[in-house]
Write an enzyme that holds these catalytic residues in place. Sequence first.
Site, PDB file in Angstrom:
ATOM      1  N   LYS A   1      -8.409  35.389  46.024  1.00  0.00           N
ATOM      2  CA  LYS A   1      -8.916  35.473  47.402  1.00  0.00           C
ATOM      3  C   LYS A   1      -8.887  34.110  48.079  1.00  0.00           C
ATOM      4  CE  LYS A   1     -13.393  34.972  47.922  1.00  0.00           C
ATOM      5  NZ  LYS A   1     -14.205  34.110  48.772  1.00  0.00           N
TER       6      LYS A   1
ATOM      7  N   ARG B   1     -23.767  24.879  54.773  1.00  0.00           N
ATOM      8  CA  ARG B   1     -22.486  24.414  54.221  1.00  0.00           C
ATOM      9  C   ARG B   1     -21.760  23.726  55.369  1.00  0.00           C
ATOM     10  NH1 ARG B   1     -19.811  29.493  51.544  1.00  0.00           N
ATOM     11  NH2 ARG B   1     -18.199  28.042  50.932  1.00  0.00           N
TER      12      ARG B   1
ATOM     13  N   ASP C   1     -18.220  28.910  41.444  1.00  0.00           N
ATOM     14  CA  ASP C   1     -18.083  30.341  41.714  1.00  0.00           C
ATOM     15  C   ASP C   1     -18.265  31.193  40.460  1.00  0.00           C
ATOM     16  OD1 ASP C   1     -17.670  29.652  44.318  1.00  0.00           O
ATOM     17  OD2 ASP C   1     -15.484  29.843  44.252  1.00  0.00           O
TER      18      ASP C   1
ATOM     19  N   ARG D   1     -16.375  41.625  49.383  1.00  0.00           N
ATOM     20  CA  ARG D   1     -15.725  40.518  50.109  1.00  0.00           C
ATOM     21  C   ARG D   1     -14.681  39.842  49.229  1.00  0.00           C
ATOM     22  NH1 ARG D   1     -19.413  36.266  53.035  1.00  0.00           N
ATOM     23  NH2 ARG D   1     -17.313  35.448  53.254  1.00  0.00           N
TER      24      ARG D   1
HETATM   25  N1  EPU Z   1     -19.106  19.743  52.072  1.00  0.00           N
HETATM   26  C1  EPU Z   1     -19.664  18.890  52.988  1.00  0.00           C
HETATM   27  N2  EPU Z   1     -19.045  18.727  54.186  1.00  0.00           N
HETATM   28  C2  EPU Z   1     -17.899  19.399  54.497  1.00  0.00           C
HETATM   29  C3  EPU Z   1     -17.338  20.268  53.554  1.00  0.00           C
HETATM   30  C4  EPU Z   1     -17.961  20.418  52.339  1.00  0.00           C
HETATM   31  O1  EPU Z   1     -20.698  18.270  52.742  1.00  0.00           O
HETATM   32  O2  EPU Z   1     -17.391  19.208  55.608  1.00  0.00           O
HETATM   33  C5  EPU Z   1     -19.762  19.907  50.755  1.00  0.00           C
HETATM   34  C6  EPU Z   1     -20.254  21.333  50.539  1.00  0.00           C
HETATM   35  O3  EPU Z   1     -21.523  21.541  51.108  1.00  0.00           O
HETATM   36  C7  EPU Z   1     -20.244  21.432  49.045  1.00  0.00           C
HETATM   37  C8  EPU Z   1     -19.040  20.592  48.650  1.00  0.00           C
HETATM   38  O4  EPU Z   1     -18.777  19.749  49.753  1.00  0.00           O
HETATM   39  O5  EPU Z   1     -21.397  20.876  48.506  1.00  0.00           O
HETATM   40  C9  EPU Z   1     -17.789  21.354  48.299  1.00  0.00           C
HETATM   41  O6  EPU Z   1     -17.523  22.327  49.280  1.00  0.00           O
HETATM   42  P1  EPU Z   1     -16.044  22.763  49.648  1.00  0.00           P
HETATM   43  O7  EPU Z   1     -15.714  22.271  50.996  1.00  0.00           O
HETATM   44  O8  EPU Z   1     -15.143  22.403  48.528  1.00  0.00           O
HETATM   45  O9  EPU Z   1     -16.195  24.351  49.715  1.00  0.00           O
HETATM   46  P2  EPU Z   1     -15.443  25.330  50.676  1.00  0.00           P
HETATM   47  O10 EPU Z   1     -14.072  24.888  50.942  1.00  0.00           O
HETATM   48  O11 EPU Z   1     -16.317  25.670  51.835  1.00  0.00           O
HETATM   49  C10 EPU Z   1     -14.407  26.761  48.757  1.00  0.00           C
HETATM   50  C11 EPU Z   1     -14.449  28.201  48.331  1.00  0.00           C
HETATM   51  C12 EPU Z   1     -15.828  28.522  47.795  1.00  0.00           C
HETATM   52  C13 EPU Z   1     -16.128  27.594  46.624  1.00  0.00           C
HETATM   53  C14 EPU Z   1     -15.978  26.128  47.047  1.00  0.00           C
HETATM   54  C15 EPU Z   1     -16.141  25.159  45.907  1.00  0.00           C
HETATM   55  C16 EPU Z   1     -12.875  29.208  49.832  1.00  0.00           C
HETATM   56  C17 EPU Z   1     -12.609  30.132  50.953  1.00  0.00           C
HETATM   57  N3  EPU Z   1     -14.130  29.046  49.471  1.00  0.00           N
HETATM   58  O12 EPU Z   1     -15.404  26.631  49.759  1.00  0.00           O
HETATM   59  O13 EPU Z   1     -15.749  29.865  47.321  1.00  0.00           O
HETATM   60  O14 EPU Z   1     -17.435  27.815  46.164  1.00  0.00           O
HETATM   61  O15 EPU Z   1     -14.682  25.920  47.631  1.00  0.00           O
HETATM   62  O16 EPU Z   1     -15.199  25.388  44.936  1.00  0.00           O
HETATM   63  O17 EPU Z   1     -11.938  28.667  49.270  1.00  0.00           O
HETATM   64  C18 EPU Z   1     -16.592  31.961  46.692  1.00  0.00           C
HETATM   65  O18 EPU Z   1     -15.432  32.356  46.557  1.00  0.00           O
HETATM   66  O19 EPU Z   1     -17.596  32.602  46.262  1.00  0.00           O
HETATM   67  C19 EPU Z   1     -16.838  30.697  47.386  1.00  0.00           C
HETATM   68  C20 EPU Z   1     -17.984  30.393  47.956  1.00  0.00           C
END
Ligand code: EPU
Length: 421
Positions: free
Chosen positions: A22, A121, A305, A397
């Site tokens: 996904k 987030r 995850d 989802r």
């Molecule tokens: N973060 C910040 N600022 C930002 C972006 C991220 O502080 O601008 C922090 C977040 O709060 C977190 C860390 O950085 O503590 C990592 O977050 P990341 O940006 O890597 O997460 P994401 O891209 O929003 C993706 C997955 C999530 C998964 C995370 C971590 C997708 C669509 N979502 O989220 O997947 O948990 O990476 O691996 O790719 C799930 O599938 O259940 C899910 C939540």
Amino acid sequence: MDKFIVKGGNKLKGKVRVSGAKNSALALMPATLLNSGINRLENTPEVRDIITMMRLLSELGVESKFDDHIVSLDTSNITSQVAPYEHVKKMRASVYVLGPLLTRYGYAKVSMPGGCAWGPRPINLHLEAMKKLGAEIELDSGYIIAKSKKLHGARISFDISSVGATGNILMAAVLAKGSTHISNAAIEPEITQLSNYLVSMGARINGIGTQELEVEGVDELHSADIINISDRIEAGTLLIAGAMTRGQIQIECNQIENLNAILAKLEDSGAKISVGNNLVGLDASNLDYTAIDVTTGIFPAFPTDMQAQWTAYMSMAKGSSTVTDTIYNDRFKHVPELNRLGANIENVGNSAIITGVERLKGAIVMSTDLRASASLVLAGLAAEGTTEILRIYHLDRGYQRIEEKLKELGADIERVKTEEF
Ligand code: EPU
């Protein structure tokens, strides 16, 4: 609304195929906005988030079709650069359209994603990096309004490794003028896959799969097709289902190396793991069921995850264990629900302190988010008696009809319509 009724106790046995990832598909789909033509993404999972992304892209003028796990996206006629709240509120990954729209059209208006079930987030890293590429960014009435005549290359160093920010900036940088260096880039397999996909469209990216990415902007990209990687989180979830029921199962999936951290922890807990060509076997028929601590981290460490599912697994292990989430501090909504099933788990800060119990007992429980729901299904499969899991739209989802895969493995699980809100 649907719920699951799970009658626990069946030892899982047999072989199932893992669906496409996904989180990888959610990055590949908006990447097609960077070109003009028909793009085919094979092995796309049929899950709610993918449908949400298709609807969002349709809103922008993309013509999309979904047939037999192939999403076709025709990006020849983009008519809008606005991602409305209606879609973004359903799924944070919608923010991935920001980079491609801004770099290709010089304008993007994307609703700010709100908080999520387990806390804030932020997307500050996405926005700060876009500014470094020359974007003017304004926040107005809940929307990010990003403008730029032409983005230019820049040196970007992320303070935190972020999957989403790396993906978004990568997509913006491939059409920017000049070179962009991204330090502390995420190296999750979903980002490697996105990078490879962009290269197949004609992008110039060096350092793929490392934390240092060098992008040389090009004037335009062409359409491209890709076969998506398997979902490592679904794979891990199914393996834990096999382990918790003391079963013997095999899962078919590609890029097994993406599962290394999960497989290692399963072995530590006493499960026997065998790895073949696109096949992982798990034998838990004589599982000793040792309590094993886990700390989540960025890839290749144990994924956040899988944290909820591991917590469910450890709830029945011999002894005590601690599961710590270093990615998200408060992703523990599953803990009280698992405790309703008889688990003995305390949430302290960003850890779950788990005292293994001999048995779980079926009860009515509530899904609160995607991975929390998965942990409840796992617990239900191992619990004595009947577990009802409400609000499984969270699960839908990201898991493609998981009940069918579990049934194929011999689980007693039914999807039932309910009036509950
Ligand atoms: N973060 C910040 N600022 C930002 C972006 C991220 O502080 O601008 C922090 C977040 O709060 C977190 C860390 O950085 O503590 C990592 O977050 P990341 O940006 O890597 O997460 P994401 O891209 O929003 C993706 C997955 C999530 C998964 C995370 C971590 C997708 C669509 N979502 O989220 O997947 O948990 O990476 O691996 O790719 C799930 O599938 O259940 C899910 C939540």
